[in-house]
Design an enzyme around this catalytic site. Structure first.
Site, PDB file in Angstrom:
ATOM      1  N   HIS A 115      30.293  22.867  -9.524  1.00  0.00           N
ATOM      2  CA  HIS A 115      29.362  23.996  -9.688  1.00  0.00           C
ATOM      3  C   HIS A 115      27.920  23.531  -9.915  1.00  0.00           C
ATOM      4  CE1 HIS A 115      32.843  26.972 -10.839  1.00  0.00           C
ATOM      5  NE2 HIS A 115      32.776  26.725  -9.548  1.00  0.00           N
ATOM      6  N   CYS A 123      14.379  22.207  -4.176  1.00  0.00           N
ATOM      7  CA  CYS A 123      13.502  23.132  -3.467  1.00  0.00           C
ATOM      8  C   CYS A 123      14.381  24.045  -2.611  1.00  0.00           C
ATOM      9  CB  CYS A 123      12.546  22.324  -2.591  1.00  0.00           C
ATOM     10  SG  CYS A 123      11.716  23.312  -1.338  1.00  0.00           S
ATOM     11  N   GLY A 183      40.831  23.805 -20.337  1.00  0.00           N
ATOM     12  CA  GLY A 183      39.805  24.734 -20.821  1.00  0.00           C
ATOM     13  C   GLY A 183      39.102  25.555 -19.766  1.00  0.00           C
ATOM     14  N   SER A 185      39.436  29.497 -17.694  1.00  0.00           N
ATOM     15  CA  SER A 185      40.157  30.761 -17.793  1.00  0.00           C
ATOM     16  C   SER A 185      40.976  31.092 -16.546  1.00  0.00           C
ATOM     17  CB  SER A 185      39.168  31.895 -18.074  1.00  0.00           C
ATOM     18  OG  SER A 185      38.155  31.911 -17.097  1.00  0.00           O
ATOM     19  N   GLU A 211      44.620  29.052 -25.357  1.00  0.00           N
ATOM     20  CA  GLU A 211      45.335  30.271 -24.935  1.00  0.00           C
ATOM     21  C   GLU A 211      45.719  30.113 -23.469  1.00  0.00           C
ATOM     22  OE1 GLU A 211      42.411  33.291 -25.652  1.00  0.00           O
ATOM     23  OE2 GLU A 211      41.087  32.530 -24.090  1.00  0.00           O
ATOM     24  N   ALA A 227      41.005  21.413 -26.772  1.00  0.00           N
ATOM     25  CA  ALA A 227      40.886  20.181 -25.989  1.00  0.00           C
ATOM     26  C   ALA A 227      40.828  18.952 -26.891  1.00  0.00           C
ATOM     27  CB  ALA A 227      39.633  20.258 -25.112  1.00  0.00           C
TER      28      ALA A 227
HETATM   29  P1  OAD Z   1      35.497  30.616 -19.169  1.00  0.00           P
HETATM   30  O1  OAD Z   1      34.505  30.999 -20.221  1.00  0.00           O
HETATM   31  O2  OAD Z   1      35.897  31.627 -18.168  1.00  0.00           O
HETATM   32  O3  OAD Z   1      36.830  30.123 -19.867  1.00  0.00           O
HETATM   33  C1  OAD Z   1      36.801  29.203 -20.916  1.00  0.00           C
HETATM   34  C2  OAD Z   1      38.222  28.786 -21.214  1.00  0.00           C
HETATM   35  O4  OAD Z   1      38.169  27.779 -22.205  1.00  0.00           O
HETATM   36  C3  OAD Z   1      39.107  29.908 -21.763  1.00  0.00           C
HETATM   37  O5  OAD Z   1      40.320  29.909 -21.054  1.00  0.00           O
HETATM   38  C4  OAD Z   1      39.336  29.505 -23.227  1.00  0.00           C
HETATM   39  O6  OAD Z   1      40.653  29.822 -23.669  1.00  0.00           O
HETATM   40  C5  OAD Z   1      39.191  28.008 -23.139  1.00  0.00           C
HETATM   41  N1  OAD Z   1      38.759  27.377 -24.398  1.00  0.00           N
HETATM   42  C6  OAD Z   1      37.985  27.885 -25.391  1.00  0.00           C
HETATM   43  N2  OAD Z   1      37.820  26.987 -26.363  1.00  0.00           N
HETATM   44  C7  OAD Z   1      38.492  25.868 -25.992  1.00  0.00           C
HETATM   45  C8  OAD Z   1      38.707  24.593 -26.575  1.00  0.00           C
HETATM   46  N3  OAD Z   1      38.188  24.266 -27.756  1.00  0.00           N
HETATM   47  N4  OAD Z   1      39.467  23.696 -25.886  1.00  0.00           N
HETATM   48  C9  OAD Z   1      40.002  24.014 -24.689  1.00  0.00           C
HETATM   49  N5  OAD Z   1      39.833  25.204 -24.106  1.00  0.00           N
HETATM   50  C10 OAD Z   1      39.099  26.124 -24.738  1.00  0.00           C
HETATM   51  O7  OAD Z   1      34.927  29.297 -18.472  1.00  0.00           O
HETATM   52  P2  OAD Z   1      35.322  28.633 -17.083  1.00  0.00           P
HETATM   53  O8  OAD Z   1      36.754  28.896 -16.760  1.00  0.00           O
HETATM   54  O9  OAD Z   1      34.868  27.235 -17.122  1.00  0.00           O
HETATM   55  O10 OAD Z   1      30.488  29.136 -13.011  1.00  0.00           O
HETATM   56  O11 OAD Z   1      34.408  29.440 -16.104  1.00  0.00           O
HETATM   57  C11 OAD Z   1      34.428  29.116 -14.746  1.00  0.00           C
HETATM   58  C12 OAD Z   1      33.074  29.326 -14.146  1.00  0.00           C
HETATM   59  O12 OAD Z   1      32.588  30.631 -14.423  1.00  0.00           O
HETATM   60  C13 OAD Z   1      31.986  28.431 -14.714  1.00  0.00           C
HETATM   61  O13 OAD Z   1      31.927  27.172 -14.097  1.00  0.00           O
HETATM   62  C14 OAD Z   1      30.747  29.189 -14.419  1.00  0.00           C
HETATM   63  C15 OAD Z   1      31.211  30.546 -14.843  1.00  0.00           C
HETATM   64  O14 OAD Z   1      30.529  31.566 -14.329  1.00  0.00           O
HETATM   65  C16 OAD Z   1      29.255  28.976 -12.557  1.00  0.00           C
HETATM   66  O15 OAD Z   1      28.285  28.804 -13.278  1.00  0.00           O
HETATM   67  C17 OAD Z   1      29.166  29.014 -11.073  1.00  0.00           C
HETATM   68 ZN    ZN Z   2      10.237  21.798  -0.370  1.00  0.00          ZN
END
Ligand code: OAD
Ligand code: ZN
Length: 235
Positions: A115, A123, A183, A185, A211, A227
């Protein structure tokens, strides 16, 4: 050892792996920024409508990431990489959805930011990413390209854009013997679909997080816990 030196491990991490370094996840509580959902500041439409707002958001994330330190989960993944890559450095591949640099600072070597990267900009016209740790927080400060004068944007994959090097990601997954997901979702595709690719190949799939993710049923094993609690036990 949870994984053996015979394994070729593909790791996918999400915001949860940086949560214990103090960086907020997207969809949990605290996952809003000044009342804006991530969709309102992380889309090409948001950039067109209000580049200043978008740059303030990413400047704040740069500040937060600069102040954060890698946690025990980052260190454990670096240790696992070290243990598995004695014979072949390609026996480990870390694909992260995170844009922070905590995996690299934690010692991981083979990291792919699907990502994009918080500390790169590009640019909109020349498209070549470059290292950038600056903050752009006012309309007057918005950066422009030294070569062509066009606006410079964060080197981040926004909603509706295609993740970086999907070909490389599928190539690595297609030769892995195990998939470890930490970690995330399971709500953002194509990352959330990688476990289905792994299942079609019949390789072992493991999820680590406090979760169950949305796609929990696709995993062979779910190790419930944060984690930093779980990953050191796998190293
Ligand atoms: P989310 O915020 O959707 O999910 C975070 C996950 O981390 C959840 O399933 C939580 O249960 C878990 N979590 C929370 N605390 C934790 C801990 N201490 N240890 C392990 N797990 C834990 O984030 P992402 O799934 O990463 O995209 O989101 C995916 C994408 O959506 C991101 O890369 C971003 C976002 O929009 C872009 O920016 C393009
Ligand atoms: Zn340029």
């Amino acid at each position: 050892m949870f994984f053996t030196p015979q394994d070729r491990l593909f790791v996918l991490t999400g915001a949860g792996s940086s949560a214990e370094s103090g960086l907020a996840t997207f969809r949990g509580s605290g996952g809003l920024w000044n009342g804006h959902s991530v969709e309102q500041v992380a889309t090409p439409e948001a950039w067109e409508a209000d580049p200043e707002l978008v740059w303030r958001f990413y400047s704040m994330r740069r500040r937060d990431a600069l102040a954060a330190e890698p946690n025990a989960a980052h260190l454990a993944l670096a240790q696992i990489e070290c243990d598995l890559t004695g014979a072949d450095p390609e026996n480990f591949y870390l694909c992260t959805q995170n844009v922070d640099d905590l995996h690299e600072r934690g010692g991981s070597q083979r990291v792919h930011h699907m990502h994009g990267s918080l500390f790169q900009s590009r640019c909109v016209r020349c498209n070549k990413p470059f290292t950038d740790q600056s903050f752009y927080e006012t309309a007057a400060a918005l950066p422009t390209c030294a070569t062509c004068g066009s606006p410079v944007r964060p080197h981040i994959v926004w909603f509706g854009e295609i993740p970086l090097d999907m070909e490389g990601i599928y190539r690595e997954l297609n030769r892995a013997t195990a998939l470890l997901v930490v970690g995330t979702s399971g709500s953002v595709y194509p990352a959330a679909g990688l476990v289905d690719v792994a299942n079609r190949r019949g390789i072992r799939t493991v999820y680590v997080g406090p979760e169950e993710p949305l796609n929990a049923r696709s995993f062979d094993e779910i190790l419930l816990g944060t984690a930093t609690a779980v990953l050191p036990t796998l190293a």
